[in-house]
Design a protein around this motif. Structure first.
Motif, short mmCIF file in Angstrom:
data_model
loop_
_atom_site.label_atom_id
_atom_site.label_comp_id
_atom_site.label_asym_id
_atom_site.label_seq_id
_atom_site.Cartn_x
_atom_site.Cartn_y
_atom_site.Cartn_z
N GLY A 139 37.30 39.18 44.73
CA GLY A 139 35.85 39.14 44.53
C GLY A 139 35.41 38.38 43.30
O GLY A 139 34.20 38.15 43.12
N LEU A 140 36.34 37.99 42.44
CA LEU A 140 35.98 37.29 41.21
C LEU A 140 35.79 35.80 41.45
O LEU A 140 36.51 35.20 42.26
CB LEU A 140 37.07 37.49 40.15
CG LEU A 140 37.25 38.91 39.60
CD1 LEU A 140 38.48 38.96 38.70
CD2 LEU A 140 36.01 39.36 38.84
N GLU A 141 34.84 35.19 40.75
CA GLU A 141 34.71 33.74 40.78
C GLU A 141 35.98 33.12 40.22
O GLU A 141 36.64 33.69 39.34
CB GLU A 141 33.52 33.30 39.94
CG GLU A 141 32.17 33.78 40.46
CD GLU A 141 31.04 33.32 39.56
OE1 GLU A 141 31.29 32.44 38.69
OE2 GLU A 141 29.92 33.83 39.70
N ALA A 142 36.32 31.94 40.69
CA ALA A 142 37.56 31.29 40.27
C ALA A 142 37.64 31.15 38.75
O ALA A 142 38.70 31.37 38.15
CB ALA A 142 37.69 29.93 40.95
N GLY A 143 36.52 30.78 38.12
CA GLY A 143 36.53 30.59 36.68
C GLY A 143 36.61 31.86 35.87
O GLY A 143 36.83 31.81 34.64
N MET A 144 36.43 33.01 36.52
CA MET A 144 36.48 34.28 35.82
C MET A 144 37.82 35.00 35.98
O MET A 144 38.09 35.97 35.26
CB MET A 144 35.36 35.20 36.32
CG MET A 144 33.96 34.71 36.01
SD MET A 144 33.64 34.63 34.21
CE MET A 144 33.78 36.36 33.78
N ARG A 145 38.64 34.54 36.90
CA ARG A 145 39.85 35.29 37.21
C ARG A 145 40.81 35.40 36.04
O ARG A 145 41.23 36.51 35.65
CB ARG A 145 40.54 34.66 38.43
CG ARG A 145 39.83 34.97 39.73
CD ARG A 145 40.43 34.23 40.90
NE ARG A 145 39.82 34.65 42.16
CZ ARG A 145 40.01 34.04 43.32
NH1 ARG A 145 40.79 32.95 43.37
NH2 ARG A 145 39.42 34.49 44.40
N LEU A 146 41.17 34.27 35.45
CA LEU A 146 42.13 34.31 34.34
C LEU A 146 41.58 35.06 33.14
O LEU A 146 42.30 35.91 32.57
CB LEU A 146 42.53 32.88 33.95
CG LEU A 146 43.60 32.79 32.85
CD1 LEU A 146 44.87 33.50 33.26
CD2 LEU A 146 43.88 31.33 32.51
N PRO A 147 40.32 34.82 32.70
CA PRO A 147 39.81 35.61 31.56
C PRO A 147 39.81 37.11 31.84
O PRO A 147 40.17 37.90 30.95
CB PRO A 147 38.38 35.08 31.39
CG PRO A 147 38.42 33.70 31.93
CD PRO A 147 39.37 33.76 33.09
N VAL A 148 39.44 37.52 33.04
CA VAL A 148 39.40 38.95 33.35
C VAL A 148 40.81 39.53 33.36
O VAL A 148 41.05 40.63 32.85
CB VAL A 148 38.70 39.18 34.70
CG1 VAL A 148 38.92 40.61 35.19
CG2 VAL A 148 37.21 38.90 34.57
N VAL A 149 41.77 38.81 33.92
CA VAL A 149 43.15 39.29 33.97
C VAL A 149 43.71 39.45 32.55
O VAL A 149 44.32 40.48 32.22
CB VAL A 149 44.03 38.34 34.80
CG1 VAL A 149 45.51 38.66 34.61
CG2 VAL A 149 43.66 38.44 36.27
N LEU A 150 43.50 38.44 31.70
CA LEU A 150 44.03 38.51 30.34
C LEU A 150 43.34 39.60 29.53
O LEU A 150 43.99 40.36 28.79
CB LEU A 150 43.87 37.16 29.66
CG LEU A 150 44.72 36.02 30.23
CD1 LEU A 150 44.41 34.71 29.51
CD2 LEU A 150 46.20 36.34 30.14
N TYR A 151 42.01 39.68 29.68
CA TYR A 151 41.29 40.73 28.94
C TYR A 151 41.74 42.11 29.40
O TYR A 151 41.96 43.01 28.57
CB TYR A 151 39.78 40.57 29.14
CG TYR A 151 39.02 41.74 28.57
CD1 TYR A 151 38.76 41.81 27.21
CD2 TYR A 151 38.60 42.79 29.39
CE1 TYR A 151 38.08 42.90 26.68
CE2 TYR A 151 37.93 43.88 28.86
CZ TYR A 151 37.68 43.93 27.50
OH TYR A 151 37.03 45.01 26.97
#
Length: 225
Positions: free
Chosen positions: A126-138
């Motif tokens: 459900g995450l936008e492509a540009g938000m996936r990595l920041p959300v995973v790392l955070y």
């Protein structure tokens, strides 16, 4: 002494006002009270002789709170970075003052890692492509903080767990999950409680470490949970 007693009460009053404003859809009051929460909590810590690093962690939360009130991806990412800085402060405090957990730590680490993997797997589609990595790392950093909080006693451990719950609710909205009624109320209720419990638990942990080493310990009544 009056200020030391009044400031924690002011935090409680501001938190109640903010939560009430969310329920009443009083947007202006909600926006005014949200950035005031963490500075009041930080002031309570400092007035009771608490750690400056703990106050810094809370003030990072204030920056995150203010940024998340703005619209758009960039303020959201900057807000996430501010909260990440706060988690790094907490991790430094737990490394400095926490107690080893022995074999229990490995069991908790496995449980927290499994929870993180499951949450990421559910959020990812459900995450936008540009938000996936920041959300995973955070979320990985947040999970590490919550796990490390278990080394600082029950109060801090409960705060770390509630922080996970709060940010999971927020991330669920970001990923387009169905939201409960008054979703923002539950996000902020768990968040405010998490920060208060972390502040109280870390303050007690630092005080206990100072007493054990023979150094002057800060006052124990920093913030009531």
């Amino acid at each position: 002494m009056r200020a030391a007693r009044a400031v924690p009460a002011a935090f409680g009053a501001a938190a109640a006002a903010h939560l009430g404003a969310l329920l009443a859809h009083a947007t202006t009051l909600a926006h005014l009270t949200k950035p005031a929460l963490m500075p009041l909590l930080a002031a309570a810590v400092l007035l009771h002789g608490g750690s400056r690093l703990l106050a810094a962690a809370l003030l990072c939360g204030c920056a995150g709170d203010a940024l998340l009130q703005a619209e758009g991806r960039t303020p959201f990412l900057l807000g996430m970075a501010a909260f990440a800085a706060g988690h790094l402060c907490y991790l430094a405090l737990f490394a400095r003052h926490g107690t080893p957990g022995g074999s229990r730590t490995y069991r908790l680490a496995a449980a927290y890692a499994a929870a993180w993997l499951a949450t990421v797997a559910l959020l990812w589609p459900g995450l936008e492509a540009g938000m996936r990595l920041p959300v995973v790392l955070y979320s990985l950093l947040l999970t590490a903080m919550a796990l490390a909080a278990t080394r600082a006693g029950a109060w801090a451990a409960a705060g770390g767990l509630l922080f996970l719950v709060s940010d999971s609710l927020l991330a669920g909205g970001l990923a387009g999950w169905p939201q409960a009624p008054a979703a923002q109320f539950w996000v902020m209720l768990t968040y405010a409680a998490a920060q208060a419990l972390l502040a109280y638990g870390v303050h007690r942990c630092v005080a206990a470490a100072g007493a054990g080493s023979g150094r002057p310990a800060p006052a124990r009544a920093a913030v009531s949970p």
